[in-house]
Scaffold this motif. Structure first.
Motif, PDB file in Angstrom:
ATOM      1  N   TYR A 308      -2.163   3.975   8.358  1.00  0.00           N
ATOM      2  CA  TYR A 308      -3.013   4.952   7.976  1.00  0.00           C
ATOM      3  C   TYR A 308      -2.648   4.640   6.892  1.00  0.00           C
ATOM      4  CZ  TYR A 308      -4.484   5.278  12.240  1.00  0.00           C
ATOM      5  OH  TYR A 308      -5.169   4.849  14.065  1.00  0.00           O
ATOM      6  N   VAL A 309      -0.981   5.484   6.448  1.00  0.00           N
ATOM      7  CA  VAL A 309      -0.646   5.822   4.797  1.00  0.00           C
ATOM      8  C   VAL A 309      -1.713   4.852   3.026  1.00  0.00           C
ATOM      9  CG1 VAL A 309       0.528   6.429   2.864  1.00  0.00           C
ATOM     10  CG2 VAL A 309       0.533   8.032   4.966  1.00  0.00           C
ATOM     11  N   VAL A 310      -1.161   3.933   4.018  1.00  0.00           N
ATOM     12  CA  VAL A 310      -1.457   2.885   3.367  1.00  0.00           C
ATOM     13  C   VAL A 310      -2.842   2.395   3.211  1.00  0.00           C
ATOM     14  CG1 VAL A 310      -0.839   0.112   2.956  1.00  0.00           C
ATOM     15  CG2 VAL A 310       0.956   1.815   3.823  1.00  0.00           C
ATOM     16  N   LEU A 311      -4.020   2.441   4.280  1.00  0.00           N
ATOM     17  CA  LEU A 311      -4.858   2.392   3.513  1.00  0.00           C
ATOM     18  C   LEU A 311      -5.345   3.594   2.860  1.00  0.00           C
ATOM     19  CD1 LEU A 311      -7.730   1.145   4.363  1.00  0.00           C
ATOM     20  CD2 LEU A 311      -7.602   2.510   6.424  1.00  0.00           C
ATOM     21  N   GLY A 312      -5.528   4.889   3.112  1.00  0.00           N
ATOM     22  CA  GLY A 312      -5.456   5.447   2.418  1.00  0.00           C
ATOM     23  C   GLY A 312      -5.432   5.683   0.796  1.00  0.00           C
ATOM     24  N   LEU A 313      -4.133   5.352   0.442  1.00  0.00           N
ATOM     25  CA  LEU A 313      -3.322   4.505  -1.171  1.00  0.00           C
ATOM     26  C   LEU A 313      -4.146   3.671  -1.518  1.00  0.00           C
ATOM     27  CD1 LEU A 313       0.088   5.485  -0.431  1.00  0.00           C
ATOM     28  CD2 LEU A 313      -1.055   6.837  -1.880  1.00  0.00           C
ATOM     29  N   GLY A 314      -4.476   2.628  -1.208  1.00  0.00           N
ATOM     30  CA  GLY A 314      -5.408   1.381  -1.357  1.00  0.00           C
ATOM     31  C   GLY A 314      -6.801   2.181  -1.842  1.00  0.00           C
ATOM     32  N   VAL A 315      -7.316   2.899  -0.654  1.00  0.00           N
ATOM     33  CA  VAL A 315      -8.205   3.534  -1.261  1.00  0.00           C
ATOM     34  C   VAL A 315      -8.596   3.679  -2.339  1.00  0.00           C
ATOM     35  CG1 VAL A 315     -10.270   4.325  -0.605  1.00  0.00           C
ATOM     36  CG2 VAL A 315      -9.479   2.751   0.964  1.00  0.00           C
ATOM     37  N   ALA A 316      -7.752   4.700  -2.901  1.00  0.00           N
ATOM     38  CA  ALA A 316      -7.358   5.704  -3.476  1.00  0.00           C
ATOM     39  C   ALA A 316      -6.998   4.485  -4.785  1.00  0.00           C
ATOM     40  CB  ALA A 316      -6.608   7.142  -3.789  1.00  0.00           C
ATOM     41  N   ALA A 317      -6.435   3.213  -5.204  1.00  0.00           N
ATOM     42  CA  ALA A 317      -6.715   2.864  -6.273  1.00  0.00           C
ATOM     43  C   ALA A 317      -7.339   2.118  -6.117  1.00  0.00           C
ATOM     44  CB  ALA A 317      -4.725   1.904  -5.556  1.00  0.00           C
ATOM     45  N   ILE A 318      -8.538   1.867  -5.676  1.00  0.00           N
ATOM     46  CA  ILE A 318      -9.307   0.722  -5.856  1.00  0.00           C
ATOM     47  C   ILE A 318     -10.257   1.693  -6.195  1.00  0.00           C
ATOM     48  CG2 ILE A 318     -11.309  -0.617  -4.929  1.00  0.00           C
ATOM     49  CD1 ILE A 318      -9.354  -1.342  -2.846  1.00  0.00           C
ATOM     50  N   ALA A 319     -10.358   3.005  -6.145  1.00  0.00           N
ATOM     51  CA  ALA A 319     -11.322   4.088  -6.936  1.00  0.00           C
ATOM     52  C   ALA A 319     -10.754   4.338  -7.988  1.00  0.00           C
ATOM     53  CB  ALA A 319     -11.261   5.275  -5.924  1.00  0.00           C
ATOM     54  N   ALA A 320      -9.658   3.999  -7.951  1.00  0.00           N
ATOM     55  CA  ALA A 320      -9.278   4.881 -10.089  1.00  0.00           C
ATOM     56  C   ALA A 320      -9.458   3.643 -10.249  1.00  0.00           C
ATOM     57  CB  ALA A 320      -7.411   4.442  -9.297  1.00  0.00           C
ATOM     58  N   ALA A 321      -9.093   2.457 -10.213  1.00  0.00           N
ATOM     59  CA  ALA A 321      -9.227   1.494 -10.908  1.00  0.00           C
ATOM     60  C   ALA A 321     -11.174   1.147 -11.403  1.00  0.00           C
ATOM     61  CB  ALA A 321      -9.182  -0.056 -10.230  1.00  0.00           C
ATOM     62  N   LEU A 322     -11.825   1.198 -10.479  1.00  0.00           N
ATOM     63  CA  LEU A 322     -13.189   1.237 -10.515  1.00  0.00           C
ATOM     64  C   LEU A 322     -13.886   2.383 -11.732  1.00  0.00           C
ATOM     65  CD1 LEU A 322     -14.976   0.131  -7.243  1.00  0.00           C
ATOM     66  CD2 LEU A 322     -14.555  -1.297  -8.971  1.00  0.00           C
ATOM     67  N   LEU A 323     -13.235   3.952 -11.325  1.00  0.00           N
ATOM     68  CA  LEU A 323     -13.214   4.205 -12.669  1.00  0.00           C
ATOM     69  C   LEU A 323     -13.114   4.042 -14.274  1.00  0.00           C
ATOM     70  CD1 LEU A 323     -12.802   7.729  -9.764  1.00  0.00           C
ATOM     71  CD2 LEU A 323     -14.682   6.428 -10.618  1.00  0.00           C
ATOM     72  N   VAL A 324     -11.909   4.003 -14.089  1.00  0.00           N
ATOM     73  CA  VAL A 324     -11.199   5.037 -15.250  1.00  0.00           C
ATOM     74  C   VAL A 324     -10.089   2.925 -15.640  1.00  0.00           C
ATOM     75  CG1 VAL A 324     -10.593   6.777 -14.380  1.00  0.00           C
ATOM     76  CG2 VAL A 324      -8.346   5.015 -14.150  1.00  0.00           C
ATOM     77  N   VAL A 325      -9.496   1.811 -15.226  1.00  0.00           N
ATOM     78  CA  VAL A 325      -9.221   0.771 -15.940  1.00  0.00           C
ATOM     79  C   VAL A 325     -10.479   0.829 -17.142  1.00  0.00           C
ATOM     80  CG1 VAL A 325      -7.854  -1.612 -15.518  1.00  0.00           C
ATOM     81  CG2 VAL A 325      -8.316   0.011 -13.588  1.00  0.00           C
ATOM     82  N   PRO A 326     -10.156   0.423 -18.271  1.00  0.00           N
ATOM     83  CA  PRO A 326     -10.436   0.034 -19.780  1.00  0.00           C
ATOM     84  C   PRO A 326     -11.225  -1.307 -19.087  1.00  0.00           C
ATOM     85  CG  PRO A 326      -8.954   1.048 -20.232  1.00  0.00           C
ATOM     86  CD  PRO A 326      -8.450   0.349 -18.731  1.00  0.00           C
ATOM     87  N   ALA A 327     -10.074  -2.496 -18.540  1.00  0.00           N
ATOM     88  CA  ALA A 327     -10.835  -3.632 -18.754  1.00  0.00           C
ATOM     89  C   ALA A 327     -12.068  -3.505 -17.320  1.00  0.00           C
ATOM     90  CB  ALA A 327      -9.951  -4.514 -18.508  1.00  0.00           C
ATOM     91  N   VAL A 328     -12.095  -3.037 -16.459  1.00  0.00           N
ATOM     92  CA  VAL A 328     -13.491  -3.091 -15.736  1.00  0.00           C
ATOM     93  C   VAL A 328     -13.735  -2.151 -16.123  1.00  0.00           C
ATOM     94  CG1 VAL A 328     -13.836  -1.584 -13.411  1.00  0.00           C
ATOM     95  CG2 VAL A 328     -11.329  -2.971 -13.824  1.00  0.00           C
ATOM     96  N   LYS A 329     -14.491  -0.684 -16.592  1.00  0.00           N
ATOM     97  CA  LYS A 329     -15.368  -0.215 -17.529  1.00  0.00           C
ATOM     98  C   LYS A 329     -16.303  -1.055 -18.524  1.00  0.00           C
ATOM     99  CE  LYS A 329     -15.106   3.919 -18.808  1.00  0.00           C
ATOM    100  NZ  LYS A 329     -13.957   5.268 -18.881  1.00  0.00           N
ATOM    101  N   LYS A 330     -15.693  -2.478 -18.932  1.00  0.00           N
ATOM    102  CA  LYS A 330     -16.110  -2.588 -20.000  1.00  0.00           C
ATOM    103  C   LYS A 330     -17.156  -3.342 -19.357  1.00  0.00           C
ATOM    104  CE  LYS A 330     -13.121  -3.908 -23.478  1.00  0.00           C
ATOM    105  NZ  LYS A 330     -11.912  -5.108 -23.751  1.00  0.00           N
ATOM    106  N   LEU A 331     -17.436  -3.634 -17.893  1.00  0.00           N
ATOM    107  CA  LEU A 331     -17.956  -4.442 -17.144  1.00  0.00           C
ATOM    108  C   LEU A 331     -19.751  -3.863 -16.509  1.00  0.00           C
ATOM    109  CD1 LEU A 331     -15.898  -6.457 -14.404  1.00  0.00           C
ATOM    110  CD2 LEU A 331     -16.299  -7.175 -16.202  1.00  0.00           C
ATOM    111  N   GLY A 332     -19.286  -2.864 -16.826  1.00  0.00           N
ATOM    112  CA  GLY A 332     -20.866  -1.075 -16.981  1.00  0.00           C
ATOM    113  C   GLY A 332     -21.150  -1.388 -15.522  1.00  0.00           C
TER     114      GLY A 332
END
Length: 408
Positions: A308-332
């Motif tokens: 459950y901890v790994v799952l929670g961390l994975g969800v948080a990491a994906i959310a952070a990537a969609l929000l703040v990673v510059p290469a992802v943000k370029k996609l719109g």
């Protein structure tokens, strides 16, 4: 050395002068040759303990796994009487598979006399069309070279074998990319057709309904920067409602034909019983939670709490990537909202096992984030990783396919 540089510059110039559709075709069909070699090698390496036996044919692989269910749909349709297990539960059956792909493949197969040929042609043609639409989608946000490299990664990706077998993914991706392109370009009219095409090709249109809801909220808060007219509001609301109707309609159709209102959900849960004992009932998020306990506990000997901890961390990491990673943000925002919506949909309904790799394919627009960096060594490294991953997937799922984690 100067001549070599001139020749290379000339080759690049000739490449750029080709029509986009020709460049995409060269990339895509060259990738299909590589994939075909991988399938042939996997067939050669298939042994007596493999699911497919010694030296399976390419037709055997095209019709492997869920492809056979699509073939059954094309040949016999959907059962009015649901098959039952010895324990009295509903068994695996055709209602888990949507109708457009198998019937389209049957239509295409008529001149050839074999459904497998039609399925192969539909998959490979839809994959090419999806690649071209992906390029157009990437060009809305990225430079030309990055858009083309997105196509390279998509065509050569770890799950690119799906373009050459009897699965509905490539056709679904074509509808999905077209729908996303319509959203990005604010051409909403075509979505009234694309939504049912998605919904009756493969499960996932309810994720698009969630995406439309989030997109509508975002457009409302951005209305000062980009005018939000009444017509667009009507389209977004109507399309969201339409996607919900289409998403639940298959359950209604299955209930009417079989006389069992829970026929579709019970059919989907029949596959889950292959992993965990008991007559599971559907509840949102329950699949991921049950699978976390299963994999970390029963399979890997760890505690469910760790999972459950790994799952929670994975969800948080994906959310952070969609929000703040510059290469992802370029996609719109649109593609990021789609990715978030689809991942939430998976969390709500899916029981994760080895098929999770295939279930992540609708996130393919994210290849643009890997293509955005202009570094040639980086792009070649990503391409190498794609091809290694593709060979690993084909060999394990089609060369072997004899353990619980080798199911595509």
């Amino acid at each position: 050395m100067a001549d070599s540089a001139l020749n290379a510059a000339g080759a690049r110039q000739r490449w750029r002068q080709l029509p986009v559709v020709a460049r995409v075709a060269i990339v895509y069909f060259a990738a299909r040759v590589v994939t075909a070699v991988f399938f042939l090698l996997a067939a050669q390496l298939s042994g007596a303990d493999s699911r497919f036996g010694v030296d399976p044919s390419i037709t055997d692989l095209v019709l492997a796994w869920d492809s056979r269910w699509y073939w059954i749909v094309a040949e016999t349709g959907y059962p009015a009487d649901l098959p039952m297990t010895d324990s009295g539960a509903i068994a695996e059956n055709q209602w888990a598979f949507m109708p457009i792909y198998p019937y389209l493949a049957k239509l295409v197969s008529f001149p050839f006399g074999q459904w497998a040929v039609g399925a192969f042609l539909v998959s490979i043609a839809a994959g090419f069309a999806a690649s071209y639409v992906l390029y157009l989608l990437m060009r809305e946000k990225l430079a030309e070279s990055a858009a083309m490299w997105s196509v390279v990664f998509f065509a050569c990706g770890p799950l690119a074998g799906l373009f050459q077998i009897g699965y509905a993914e490539s056709l679904f991706l074509l509808w999905l990319f077209l729908a996303l392109l319509c959203i990005v370009r604010r051409r909403f009219g075509w979505l009234y057709l694309l939504i049912p095409l998605m919904g009756y090709t493969r499960p996932g249109v309810l994720a698009f309904a969630l995406f439309l809801a989030l997109f509508g909220i975002w457009r409302w808060f951005q209305r000062e920067r980009e005018r939000l007219g009444a017509i667009e509001i009507v389209h977004i609301v109507a399309l969201g409602f339409w996607a919900v109707v289409v998403g639940f309609s298959w359950q209604v159709i299955a209930g009417i034909v079989t006389g069992d209102a829970g026929a579709y959900l019970s059919t989907e849960l029949a596959w889950r019983r292959n992993w965990i004992a008991g007559d599971a009932a559907f509840a949102p998020f329950d699949g991921f939670l049950a699978a976390t306990s299963f994999w970390f506990g029963a399979m890997w000997g760890l505690s469910a709490e760790v999972g459950y901890v790994v799952l929670g961390l994975g969800v948080a990491a994906i959310a952070a990537a969609l929000l703040v990673v510059p290469a992802v943000k370029k996609l719109g925002v649109e593609l990021r909202l789609w990715s978030a919506s689809y991942l939430v949909y998976l969390l709500l309904v899916f029981f994760p096992q080895s098929s999770i790799f295939r279930l992540l394919v609708p996130l393919s627009p994210m290849w643009g984030a890997f293509a955005a960096p202009r570094s040639t060594p980086w792009r070649l490294s990503v391409l190498a990783a794609c091809l290694i991953g593709q060979w690993w997937w084909i060999y394990n799922m089609f060369g072997l396919g004899n353990t619980v984690w080798q199911i595509p």
